[in-house]
Every structure is written in structure tokens, then in C-alpha cells.
Design an enzyme around this catalytic site. Structure first.
Site, PDB file in Angstrom:
ATOM      1  CB  CYS A   2      -0.845   0.052   1.268  1.00 16.65           C
ATOM      2  SG  CYS A   2      -1.879  -1.396   1.487  1.00 16.65           S
ATOM      3  NE  ARG A  27       4.108   1.924  -1.583  1.00 17.29           N
ATOM      4  CZ  ARG A  27       5.284   1.360  -1.333  1.00 17.29           C
ATOM      5  NH1 ARG A  27       6.301   1.613  -2.124  1.00 17.29           N
ATOM      6  NH2 ARG A  27       5.433   0.574  -0.304  1.00 17.29           N
ATOM      7  CD1 TRP A  75      -1.121  -5.266  -2.599  1.00 15.75           C
ATOM      8  CD2 TRP A  75      -2.131  -4.580  -4.459  1.00 15.75           C
ATOM      9  NE1 TRP A  75      -0.955  -6.224  -3.538  1.00 15.75           N
ATOM     10  CE2 TRP A  75      -1.562  -5.838  -4.687  1.00 15.75           C
ATOM     11  CE3 TRP A  75      -2.824  -3.952  -5.491  1.00 15.75           C
ATOM     12  CZ2 TRP A  75      -1.663  -6.492  -5.911  1.00 15.75           C
ATOM     13  CZ3 TRP A  75      -2.922  -4.601  -6.704  1.00 15.75           C
ATOM     14  CH2 TRP A  75      -2.341  -5.846  -6.898  1.00 15.75           C
ATOM     15  CG  ASN A 101       3.113  -0.377   3.025  1.00 15.54           C
ATOM     16  OD1 ASN A 101       2.546  -1.354   2.563  1.00 15.54           O
ATOM     17  ND2 ASN A 101       4.341  -0.024   2.688  1.00 15.54           N
ATOM     18  N   GLY A 102       1.774  -2.693   5.247  1.00 18.32           N
ATOM     19  CA  GLY A 102       2.432  -3.877   5.804  1.00 18.32           C
ATOM     20  C   GLY A 102       1.395  -4.905   6.203  1.00 18.32           C
ATOM     21  CD  GLU A 481       8.184 -17.734 -16.499  1.00 15.52           C
ATOM     22  OE1 GLU A 481       7.269 -18.268 -17.129  1.00 15.52           O
ATOM     23  OE2 GLU A 481       8.148 -16.527 -16.178  1.00 15.52           O
ATOM     24  CE  LYS A 485       8.402 -13.415 -17.971  1.00 15.81           C
ATOM     25  NZ  LYS A 485       7.570 -14.178 -17.075  1.00 15.81           N
ATOM     26  CD  GLU A 488       5.700 -12.463 -21.143  1.00 15.66           C
ATOM     27  OE1 GLU A 488       4.596 -12.005 -20.852  1.00 15.66           O
ATOM     28  OE2 GLU A 488       6.546 -12.773 -20.278  1.00 15.66           O
ATOM     29  CG  HIS A 504      12.787 -38.255 -29.598  1.00 14.00           C
ATOM     30  ND1 HIS A 504      12.882 -39.572 -30.009  1.00 14.00           N
ATOM     31  CD2 HIS A 504      13.246 -38.236 -28.320  1.00 14.00           C
ATOM     32  CE1 HIS A 504      13.346 -40.309 -29.010  1.00 14.00           C
ATOM     33  NE2 HIS A 504      13.585 -39.518 -27.965  1.00 14.00           N
ATOM     34  CE  LYS A 603       1.304  -7.877 -14.195  1.00 16.64           C
ATOM     35  NZ  LYS A 603       2.532  -8.686 -14.342  1.00 16.64           N
TER      36      LYS A 603
HETATM   37  C1  AGP Z   1       3.754 -13.737 -17.960  1.00 15.54           C
HETATM   38  O1  AGP Z   1       4.915 -12.988 -18.085  1.00 15.54           O
HETATM   39  C2  AGP Z   1       2.618 -13.270 -18.776  1.00 15.54           C
HETATM   40  N1  AGP Z   1       2.284 -11.930 -18.509  1.00 15.54           N
HETATM   41  C3  AGP Z   1       1.436 -14.227 -18.878  1.00 15.54           C
HETATM   42  O2  AGP Z   1       1.879 -15.436 -19.383  1.00 15.54           O
HETATM   43  C4  AGP Z   1       0.626 -14.502 -17.598  1.00 15.54           C
HETATM   44  O3  AGP Z   1       1.383 -15.278 -16.712  1.00 15.54           O
HETATM   45  C5  AGP Z   1      -0.687 -15.211 -17.973  1.00 15.54           C
HETATM   46  O4  AGP Z   1      -1.446 -14.378 -18.796  1.00 15.54           O
HETATM   47  C6  AGP Z   1      -1.492 -15.621 -16.763  1.00 15.54           C
HETATM   48  O5  AGP Z   1      -1.897 -14.525 -16.013  1.00 15.54           O
HETATM   49  P1  AGP Z   1      -2.493 -14.700 -14.564  1.00 15.54           P
HETATM   50  O6  AGP Z   1      -1.456 -15.330 -13.719  1.00 15.54           O
HETATM   51  O7  AGP Z   1      -2.839 -13.307 -14.144  1.00 15.54           O
HETATM   52  O8  AGP Z   1      -3.707 -15.574 -14.694  1.00 15.54           O
END
Ligand code: AGP
Length: 608
Positions: A2, A27, A75, A101-102, A481, A485, A488, A504, A603
């Protein structure tokens, strides 16, 4: 996470504090509130939603001149986002107002004790206990009452307090959550970070754990809890306002990677007691968990990768079958699920449509749903039978970084909790618990050298058009992962394979234009992975790799490498994460992209 801010001094209008609060909106923004004191009274105003809603609601009050004021942007961690749970919180008399905050870990015990003494509570928050504790200890000296109250608190806090009978005074204290102080000739300000204070001064005092600050007009005094005066040096801040919001980092993504030790600390908070993992959130379904023979996991993207690691962990440690699906597949397939099923849905945002639809489908078949999310009050948290919060703090960068490592933290703990329910030996689980407790420090150390190493490697590799990430066992989800990254934020084509799968088919792709990112920790599969790496080398592929510190066998094969400290096989994915993230980050920077705002991505994916 927060944001709190407080202002005292000459000619302060309410709108000045609202403006300062807006600097902290990153925040958290599920609700906001303000408490101000004119010569007669303390008034509290709060509103659900963004700070703009509060500002609109205040109307003419924005112009009011006040003696001192404190404000908060929330938050949510304890209690859903609502006007009632918004800060500031007050005591029974309404004379004391507190912003915080905490997380107060022992707030339930304190609350029960205070209710016994006759205190009346009006919110579900942990913070409200602070206001009532101060009321309990107040005998005319506000600073003493605050000092006394904080001795009862365990957890983390940065607080600011005003009192009806102390016009122009603000008392602040911190332990574990940040608090910055500054002043000019007319005013003194406190805030969760330097951004709101930059308008007043560039000389900032960073409060330290255990400090109590007394702010009045243009004066700041700092004391220890027993009242001894402390001298804290100020620091000159040269950041402009935009970089201050990012904590001085160039991008939110980088800042959020550096937040990881603190986020892991917050995720661990209250979850380990007497060398046992506790999830009070799961009390109501712990019977179902102990009886179940199979667990289903659903998630998307990075959350799915965290789920893959959980699957292997549970199978290794709790000897329980786990089926995992990408949520967009799960929602359309014939799932063998019934009233005995436990479904774990992992979603940072708690709003991903595919995951939500998967939850609804499983629920309609009678399964019990455990949601793991970072967002209090999110749709998933409202629809699940039990919710575990990540407490990672707000993540702004589109690429998940600190929320991924906190997902792993929570999932390792959850796996350990389930294993204990299934009567797995204490010794085996203690090893995990002890290592997890060390993780914030381990990641902190890693972050002291990882950026340099990753930048050097990024310089070597950023011009390639393709990448193949490989790993086995726990390192395969890490490969997925790492590749995600890189895709993306740098728009390089990157795929991930189980190292044993190369022969394979995928190995046909490799040549000197197609590098391999090999994940080869010193675990039980190292020799197997290493022999696959040697195969890729024979195809002239350039190799960048992650291995365990001092591993001569691997370093003979991979010249361009990152070394991580030795840990338990299962925990390598967690300590490798910052490297995979930082490598992708620097490649993106060198290719001149903005890693915070990758093209075509959002996001939170709230469409199918
Ligand atoms: C990860 O870097 C991405 N932004 C994306 O794969 C994300 O993890 C995915 O859309 C799932 O989102 P969520 O965890 O909010 O459900």
C-alpha cells in the site's frame, strides 16, 4: 503493498495531500482514504476504487486548510477492497486515525484481546488493531502510546498516526515496510517512497526498523521505542519524479526483479510456525485435501509454469498424483472431476478468463477450489472455496517476475503442507522449510551479482533470431519460463524442450545461428542433461547455460554461463528465476525495446 503519506505544517490544503497520494497510486488502488485535522477535530474520508474517486467525493473539502493530515492508497491484504476496509482506521473514540502499509501477523490475537476489553471494531483489516492499541495506551502522550502499541505487533509495518488532541503532530513508525521523511521551511512530509516528497525537498531521511518519528510543522525528530533521541543522516536524492516511482530503476520490470527478496519474505510471512507450514486459509477444506487421491491444477502462461513445478514437487514429496492443464484446454475437455476433487487455480491477476471458466466448470462438478492469486477481491478470490494470497505487492511490468517467484514460494509451502497431511516424514519436509526460510537472503545475494553477469551474456547473444531452452526434471518448467520471458519482451523466437526430446526432432533446427540456453543444475539429472548439451555442441550451436557454482564438469562444456548457489533439486527453479528474467530483460534493452510494455500483450487477459 500500500502507499501512505502524511503532511504537516503551514497552509496545507487537503488537495495537496491528495496530490501527494497520487504519486503512490502504483502501490495499490483498490481504495483510498484521508484523515485530516483542523483546529477542532479529526475527520476521516474514504472511498472505494482509485484516488480520483476519493478526490471527487471530497469536493469542496479539497480546498480546506488543515493542521496535519495522513492518507493511504490500498492494496488489500486482509479484508476485501471496500470503503469499510479502506484506511485510515480509527479507535473507538474516533480521535485517533492510523494509516498502515504492511501486514500485522498477530492481529487476530490482539483483536480478540481488545474486544474482551470492550473495543468495538468496524473493519476486517489487520490495521484497525493498531488504532485501538494506541487508544488503550494513550494517557496524553501520543508518541508514548504509539511506542507502546508497536511493541505488541509482529509482522511488518510503516504507520502514521494523528490525534484529535495533538493538532499539527504526526507520529510515524516502521518495521519492515519503507518510510521516507523530508521537510522544507514550512512543512514536514512522510511517505512510503520518495516520490511525493520530491516536491518539498531532495534531502530525505530513510527511517530504519524500530524508529519512531515525530513530525510537526517543519521539524522532524526521531526516537527509539524507549524514547532515546536518534540522529539519522539524510540522503540526497537526485532522481526525477518518473525514475523515483520506479525506485530509481530504469524499468518497472527491473525494479520488480529487485523486489523479489521482499516479496518472498511477505509470501512466507505467517506461513511457518514451529518448523511446520501453516495455511489457516485451508482449514475448512484440509479434510478434503488429506483424503484426495489426485489434485488438478489449472493456470495460464507463467502461472502454468509455476504449476508444472508444483506438480513435480507434489509427486516427489507427497506421493500424490497431480494433473495439470493449461486453463484454455481444461475448460473444453472432458475432465475426470467429481466431489472428491481438489482443483488448484493459479492466477496472479485473478481475472484471467480461461482460468475463471476452468474454475467454474470444476465447481459445477463439485470440486473444491483453491485459488492462488496476488489480488485481494479479484474474481477468482470470490469464487474459490479457499484463497491463498501471494502478497507480492503490485506488479506493473507486463512480464511476470516477482509474482512468479512468490507463486513458487507459496506452491513449495503448499506442497510441504499437503505432504505433511499425507504423513510424509518430518525430516524430509524440514529440509525444504529451512531452505525456504533462507530464500529471501539467497535471492538478495544473487541480485548483488546477477545483473552484471546477465548483461554480459545478453551482449553476446542479443542479435540471434532464435533460441532453444532445454532442461530436464525441475529444470524443464524453468526452460519454458525462460523462453516465455525472452519471447514476451525481446520478440526473439524461443522454444523450450525437455533435453531428452532433442534427438526426436528439434535438434534438426540447430546450427551456429541457433543458440541453446541449457539449464543444468547439479541435480540428479545433471549427467543426462549434460550429455544432451554435448550433442547440441556437436551441431555447432552456441551455448549459454545455468549451472551450479564451481561445477567443473559443466564449465568445461559451457563457456558462457551463469552460476547459481547449490540448493535442493526441487528449489533450483526458484533461485534460477532472477537470472532467466534478467537475461531476457537485458536482451530486450539491447534490442531497444520497452520491456514494461511488450507489444500485443496485456497484464491481465480478460478475454477468451
Ligand atoms: C507472464 O509474463 C505473462 N504476462 C502471462 O503469461 C501470464 O502469466 C498469464 O497471462 C497468466 O496470467 P495470470 O497469472 O494473471 O492468470
Amino acid at each position: 503493498m500500500c502507499g501512505i503519506v502524511g503532511l504537516t505544517g503551514k497552509d496545507i490544503r487537503v488537495k495537496e495531500l491528495v496530490k501527494a497520494l497520487k504519486k503512490l497510486e502504483y502501490r495499490g488502488y483498490d481504495s483510498a482514504g484521508i484523515a485530516f485535522q483542523d483546529k477542532e477535530n479529526v475527520y476521516v474520508k474514504k472511498e472505494k476504487g482509485r484516488i480520483l474517486n476519493l478526490e471527487n467525493m471530497l469536493g469542496d473539502i479539497n480546498e480546506k486548510i488543515v493542521e496535519s493530515c495522513i492518507a493511504h492508497t490500498r492494496w488489500a491484504t486482509h479484508g476485501e477492497p471496500s470503503e469499510l476496509n479502506a484506511h485510515p482506521h480509527t479507535d473507538c473514540t474516533g480521535k485517533i486515525a492510523v494509516v498502515h502499509n504492511g501486514i500485522i501477523e498477530n492481529y487476530m490475537e490482539i483483536k480478540h484481546a481488545l474486544i474482551e476489553k470492550g473495543h468495538r471494531f468496524s473493519s476486517e483489516t489487520d490495521t484497525e488493531v493498531i488504532a485501538h492499541l494506541i487508544e488503550e495506551y494513550y494517557y496524553g502522550d501520543l508518541q508514548k502510546a504509539v511506542s507502546h502499541a508497536i511493541l505488541d505487533l509482529s509482522g511488518a509495518y510503516a504507520i502514521a498516526v494523528i490525534h484529535n488532541d495533538h493538532p499539527g503532530e504526526i507520529i510515524a513508525a516502521r518495521k519492515g515496510s519503507p518510510l521516507v521523511l523530508g521537510k522544507n521551511d514550512d512543512k514536514a512530509i512522510l511517505a512510503s517512497d520518495v516520490t511525493p516528497a520530491l516536491k518539498y525537498t531532495r534531502e530525505m531521511i530513510f527511517l530504519e526498523d524500530g524508529d519512531i518519528a515525530h513530525l510537526s510543522e517543519n521539524k522532524i525528530e526521531i526516537f527509539s521505542v524507549n524514547g532515546t533521541r536518534i540522529n539519522r543522516q539524510s540522503t540526497l536524492i537526485n532522481w526525477d519524479e518518473e525514475s523515483a516511482e520506479k525506485g530509481g530503476f530504469e524499468h518497472f520490470m527491473l525494479k520488480e526483479i529487485f523486489d523479489e527478496p521482499q516479496s518472498i519474505r511477505s509470501a512466507l510471512m505467517g506461513k511457518i510456525s514451529d518448523e511446520k507450514v501453516v495455511f489457516k486459509e485451508l482449514d475448512s477444506i484440509s479434510e478434503n485435501i488429506s483424503k484426495t487421491k489426485k489434485i488438478n491444477v489449472i493456470a495460464c502462461g507463467t502461472s502454468y509454469h509455476a504449476g508444472l513445478i508444483f506438480k513435480k514437487f507434489i509427486e516427489d514429496y507427497a506421493n500424490t498424483e497431480v494433473e495439470i492443464d493449461v486453463a484454455s484446454e481444461f475448460r473444453y475437455k472432458n475432465n475426470i472431476i467429481d466431489t472428491d476433487s481438489i482443483v488448484i487455480a493459479i492466477s496472479q491477476s485473478g481475472e484471467t478468463t480461461d482460468t475463471l471458466e476452468g474454475v467454474r466448470k470444476a465447481k459445477s462438478k463439485g470440486a473444491k477450489i483453491i485459488a492462488i492469486t496476488n489480488i485481494v477481491g479479484s474474481t477468482i478470490s470470490r469464487e474459490a472455496d479457499a484463497v491463498i494470497y501471494l502478497n507480492a505487492g503490485l506488479e506493473i511490468g507486463v512480464a511476470a517476475t516477482k509474482t512468479y517467484v512468490t507463486q513458487l514460494t507459496i506452491l513449495y509451502l503448499l506442497g510441504t503442507y499437503i505432504a505433511a497431511l499425507k504423513n510424509v516424514s518430518k525430516d524430509k519436509l524440514n529440509k525444504i522449510i529451512l531452505n525456504m526460510m533462507d530464500m529471501p537472503t539467497v535471492i538478495e545475494n544473487i541480485l548483488s551479482y546477477a545483473p552484471d553477469v546477465c548483461l554480459q551474456l545478453a551482449k553476446e547473444f542479443y542479435k540471434y533470431k532464435h533460441f532453444m531452452y532445454i532442461g530436464r526434471g525441475y529444470s524443464y518448467p524453468s526452460a519454458l519460463e525462460g523462453a516465455l520471458k525472452l519471447k514476451e519482451i525481446s520478440y526473439i523466437h524461443a522454444s523450450a524442450y525437455q533435453a531428452g526430446e532433442l534427438k526426436h526432432g528439434p535438434i534438426a533446427l540447430l546450427d551456429d545461428e541457433f543458440p541453446v540456453f541449457a539449464i543444468v543444475p547439479d541435480d540428479e539429472l545433471k549427467k543426462k542433461t549434460l550429455s544432451n548439451v554435448i550433442e547440441t555442441k556437436a551441431r555447432n550451436a552456441k551455448i549459454v547455460g545455468i549451472c551450479t557454482e564451481g561445477d567443473k564438469e559443466v564449465s568445461k562444456i559451457i563457456n558462457s554461463r551463469i552460476e547459481v548457489p547449490k540448493t535442493i533439486d526441487a528449489l533450483y527453479p526458484l533461485i534460477m528465476s532472477p537470472f532467466l528474467q534478467l537475461f531476457a530483460y537485458y536482451v530486450s534493452i539491447l534490442r531497444k525495446y520497452d520491456p514494461d510494455k511488450p507489444r500485443n500483450l496485456a497484464k491481465s487477459v480478460t478475454v477468451e
